[in-house]
Motif scaffolding. Sequence first.
Motif, PDB file in Angstrom:
ATOM      1  N   MET A  86      17.382  31.267 -55.909  1.00  0.00           N
ATOM      2  CA  MET A  86      16.316  31.698 -56.889  1.00  0.00           C
ATOM      3  C   MET A  86      17.048  31.839 -58.305  1.00  0.00           C
ATOM      4  O   MET A  86      17.835  32.537 -58.241  1.00  0.00           O
ATOM      5  N   HIS A  87      16.553  31.319 -59.305  1.00  0.00           N
ATOM      6  CA  HIS A  87      17.084  31.632 -60.720  1.00  0.00           C
ATOM      7  C   HIS A  87      16.259  32.409 -61.532  1.00  0.00           C
ATOM      8  O   HIS A  87      15.106  32.274 -61.690  1.00  0.00           O
ATOM      9  N   TYR A  88      16.857  33.111 -62.528  1.00  0.00           N
ATOM     10  CA  TYR A  88      16.490  34.214 -63.345  1.00  0.00           C
ATOM     11  C   TYR A  88      16.692  33.678 -64.452  1.00  0.00           C
ATOM     12  O   TYR A  88      17.798  33.572 -65.004  1.00  0.00           O
ATOM     13  N   LEU A  89      15.916  33.517 -65.588  1.00  0.00           N
ATOM     14  CA  LEU A  89      16.107  32.886 -66.964  1.00  0.00           C
ATOM     15  C   LEU A  89      15.276  34.121 -68.004  1.00  0.00           C
ATOM     16  O   LEU A  89      14.070  34.190 -68.020  1.00  0.00           O
ATOM     17  N   GLU A  90      16.274  34.687 -68.672  1.00  0.00           N
ATOM     18  CA  GLU A  90      15.561  35.598 -69.729  1.00  0.00           C
ATOM     19  C   GLU A  90      15.193  34.926 -71.080  1.00  0.00           C
ATOM     20  O   GLU A  90      15.995  34.142 -71.642  1.00  0.00           O
ATOM     21  N   VAL A  91      14.034  35.356 -71.504  1.00  0.00           N
ATOM     22  CA  VAL A  91      13.671  34.790 -72.966  1.00  0.00           C
ATOM     23  C   VAL A  91      13.283  35.935 -73.681  1.00  0.00           C
ATOM     24  O   VAL A  91      12.851  37.172 -73.209  1.00  0.00           O
ATOM     25  N   TYR A  92      13.410  35.939 -74.939  1.00  0.00           N
ATOM     26  CA  TYR A  92      12.980  36.873 -76.058  1.00  0.00           C
ATOM     27  C   TYR A  92      11.707  36.376 -76.555  1.00  0.00           C
ATOM     28  O   TYR A  92      11.863  35.461 -77.925  1.00  0.00           O
ATOM     29  N   ASN A  93      10.826  36.639 -76.162  1.00  0.00           N
ATOM     30  CA  ASN A  93       9.571  36.253 -76.889  1.00  0.00           C
ATOM     31  C   ASN A  93       8.610  37.389 -77.299  1.00  0.00           C
ATOM     32  O   ASN A  93       8.576  38.413 -76.468  1.00  0.00           O
ATOM     33  N   ALA A  94       8.103  37.493 -78.335  1.00  0.00           N
ATOM     34  CA  ALA A  94       7.158  38.451 -78.766  1.00  0.00           C
ATOM     35  C   ALA A  94       5.737  38.063 -79.306  1.00  0.00           C
ATOM     36  O   ALA A  94       5.723  36.841 -79.709  1.00  0.00           O
ATOM     37  N   SER A  95       4.730  39.080 -79.732  1.00  0.00           N
ATOM     38  CA  SER A  95       3.750  38.579 -80.594  1.00  0.00           C
ATOM     39  C   SER A  95       4.031  37.849 -81.791  1.00  0.00           C
ATOM     40  O   SER A  95       3.325  37.047 -82.027  1.00  0.00           O
ATOM     41  N   GLU A  96       5.330  38.377 -82.377  1.00  0.00           N
ATOM     42  CA  GLU A  96       5.653  37.614 -83.635  1.00  0.00           C
ATOM     43  C   GLU A  96       6.126  36.331 -83.573  1.00  0.00           C
ATOM     44  O   GLU A  96       6.384  35.772 -84.671  1.00  0.00           O
ATOM     45  N   GLY A  97       6.776  36.062 -82.221  1.00  0.00           N
ATOM     46  CA  GLY A  97       7.438  34.647 -82.369  1.00  0.00           C
ATOM     47  C   GLY A  97       8.415  34.778 -81.048  1.00  0.00           C
ATOM     48  O   GLY A  97       8.213  35.635 -80.383  1.00  0.00           O
ATOM     49  N   PHE A  98       9.017  33.582 -81.036  1.00  0.00           N
ATOM     50  CA  PHE A  98       9.718  33.365 -79.749  1.00  0.00           C
ATOM     51  C   PHE A  98      11.300  33.008 -80.322  1.00  0.00           C
ATOM     52  O   PHE A  98      11.656  32.405 -81.244  1.00  0.00           O
ATOM     53  N   PHE A  99      12.324  33.902 -79.975  1.00  0.00           N
ATOM     54  CA  PHE A  99      13.493  34.261 -80.607  1.00  0.00           C
ATOM     55  C   PHE A  99      14.509  33.651 -79.988  1.00  0.00           C
ATOM     56  O   PHE A  99      15.621  33.496 -80.287  1.00  0.00           O
ATOM     57  N   GLY A 100      14.670  33.929 -78.735  1.00  0.00           N
ATOM     58  CA  GLY A 100      15.988  33.784 -77.739  1.00  0.00           C
ATOM     59  C   GLY A 100      15.684  33.132 -76.329  1.00  0.00           C
ATOM     60  O   GLY A 100      14.919  33.381 -75.733  1.00  0.00           O
ATOM     61  N   ILE A 101      16.513  32.425 -75.938  1.00  0.00           N
ATOM     62  CA  ILE A 101      16.644  31.866 -74.568  1.00  0.00           C
ATOM     63  C   ILE A 101      17.941  31.709 -73.994  1.00  0.00           C
ATOM     64  O   ILE A 101      18.936  31.383 -74.658  1.00  0.00           O
ATOM     65  N   GLN A 102      18.285  32.441 -72.560  1.00  0.00           N
ATOM     66  CA  GLN A 102      19.423  32.325 -71.964  1.00  0.00           C
ATOM     67  C   GLN A 102      19.861  30.769 -71.776  1.00  0.00           C
ATOM     68  O   GLN A 102      18.902  30.064 -71.107  1.00  0.00           O
ATOM     69  N   ASP A 103      20.941  30.571 -72.217  1.00  0.00           N
ATOM     70  CA  ASP A 103      21.508  29.135 -72.057  1.00  0.00           C
ATOM     71  C   ASP A 103      22.665  28.880 -71.340  1.00  0.00           C
ATOM     72  O   ASP A 103      23.031  27.762 -71.293  1.00  0.00           O
ATOM     73  N   GLN A 104      22.901  29.721 -70.637  1.00  0.00           N
ATOM     74  CA  GLN A 104      24.114  29.610 -69.616  1.00  0.00           C
ATOM     75  C   GLN A 104      23.823  30.206 -68.459  1.00  0.00           C
ATOM     76  O   GLN A 104      22.886  30.996 -68.207  1.00  0.00           O
ATOM     77  N   ARG A 105      24.415  30.028 -67.376  1.00  0.00           N
ATOM     78  CA  ARG A 105      24.336  30.375 -66.087  1.00  0.00           C
ATOM     79  C   ARG A 105      25.074  31.894 -66.005  1.00  0.00           C
ATOM     80  O   ARG A 105      26.191  31.806 -66.573  1.00  0.00           O
ATOM     81  N   GLY A 106      24.337  32.744 -65.158  1.00  0.00           N
ATOM     82  CA  GLY A 106      25.225  33.861 -64.780  1.00  0.00           C
ATOM     83  C   GLY A 106      25.366  34.952 -65.912  1.00  0.00           C
ATOM     84  O   GLY A 106      26.168  35.845 -65.877  1.00  0.00           O
ATOM     85  N   THR A 107      24.681  34.624 -67.134  1.00  0.00           N
ATOM     86  CA  THR A 107      25.090  35.617 -68.274  1.00  0.00           C
ATOM     87  C   THR A 107      23.921  36.689 -68.448  1.00  0.00           C
ATOM     88  O   THR A 107      23.967  37.598 -69.271  1.00  0.00           O
ATOM     89  N   GLU A 108      22.855  36.689 -67.470  1.00  0.00           N
ATOM     90  CA  GLU A 108      21.907  37.668 -67.421  1.00  0.00           C
ATOM     91  C   GLU A 108      21.242  37.677 -68.647  1.00  0.00           C
ATOM     92  O   GLU A 108      20.450  36.962 -68.920  1.00  0.00           O
ATOM     93  N   ASP A 109      21.379  38.849 -69.392  1.00  0.00           N
ATOM     94  CA  ASP A 109      20.605  39.204 -70.444  1.00  0.00           C
ATOM     95  C   ASP A 109      21.147  38.663 -71.845  1.00  0.00           C
ATOM     96  O   ASP A 109      20.585  39.178 -72.880  1.00  0.00           O
TER      97      ASP A 109
END
Length: 494
Positions: free
Chosen positions: A259-282
Amino acid sequence: MKKRIHDIDLFRKYPHEVQEELFRNLVSTAKHTEWGKKYGYSDIKSVKEFQERVPISTYEDLFPYIDRVMKGEQNLLWPSTIEWFAKSSGTTNARSKFIPVSPESLEDCHYKGGKDMLSIYVNLYPDTKLFTGKGLSIGGSHHPSEHNSKISCGDVSAVIMQNLPVWAEAMRTPPLKVALMDKWEEKIEKMVEVTVLENVTSLSGVPTWTYVLLKRILEVTGKQNILEVWPNLELFTHGAVAFGPYRQLFRDIIPTNNMHYLEVYNASEGFFGIQDQRGTEDEMLLMLDYGVYYEFIPMDQFEEEQPQTLTLDQVELGKNYALVISTNAGLWRYKIGDTIRFTSISPYRIKISGRTKHFINAFGEEVIVENAEVAVTKACEETGAVISNFTAAPIYIESEKRGGHEWLIEFEKQPDNLERFTQVLDDTLREVNSDYDAKRQKDIALLQPVVHAVPQGTFMNWLSKKGKLGGQNKIPRLSNTREYLEEIMEVNGL
């Protein structure tokens, strides 16, 4: 997807040039709007001029313009026709914010973020079977504006879902009529009924509400874990709250190393960040070509009326910054309310460290949300505990009493020893925050935290009483007043 990875590599390599070009496009596009005319966008030639002319804005500053757009006026902050607003409480207080969503921000920011998330995931895991099944996403709801029937307002997830192309809608579950239901309890039951029949390969949503759904699915089906319901499940894309305190909850309910977990930084104001490496968590890649121009306020200057902002080329590793954005929906030099710190500057990667209003600094200890989440996670690891929610607030100094912090923690699995949990929590806070440590020396200003293990359902009950179940609503992790904590205790008779 491969083509898009090439584009992402370009802004990794040329971040400042990409942001500079984007800045010029934003200012040029908005020069004939009411806002653009007011601040002379037509002859702004540089970021420096932009910063000198245009004030940093809060929601309250922009609200007179937003309110007029909601009532039917156009070309005020942005030239495109605005028909959608993302309703954001940000926290659980009563006042809602209505964030304009332009066609450009929907297509070039929110949708682009979703597509890039898939592109990055496939690039990281080329053997994925993600597309053999459906993605389950928990949305909010939307409704016509009370001021104008042509304007719709709702959670940003609902705005996105309602506008998805047909091909994308075919890849997700549950159907829109269920996903956009506004009564949370009824929606959960209907989602369970519909989704257990599907081959779900991915989940996306806020960890809190996703876990509530998964638990209900197990209760209804009588299964021991989610893999017995969806054996091909492989990805959970999560955002809105830090995942650290929830990680063990999901490992218990989805017991597989695949099972893989991918963090994203999205908000009402926009989409700002995406986890782009394995194992870096947040840790997430800052997405630089989404129609969002970034500035950063060092937190030691945040309280100034018009603080100096830094551009991307001026930031430093490890420092906390308040995020300021200018967007392709007409948010100009807008303080979003989040704090971030850079973990890398080549390329630019960030961690969300907290909220500008969510901290405890009653005694000069400056405890931020990131400190609290690290400490809670460590205390859980050391004592075998699993939590579902928490909040903390100061205990004020009285004539005969010293101050401290009071925590309400809802455990999914109780710690083997609450006193030891409290000790590890305190010790870890001292390790990660030197100001807190200084105030804790010999109990000179702060006593050891007081931790209450509250009954399961405590926080949900509070949200329900406030009409805040589901959607983007979150528990305030920290507060510099006792308002939330005492309200939660009162509502639950604690």
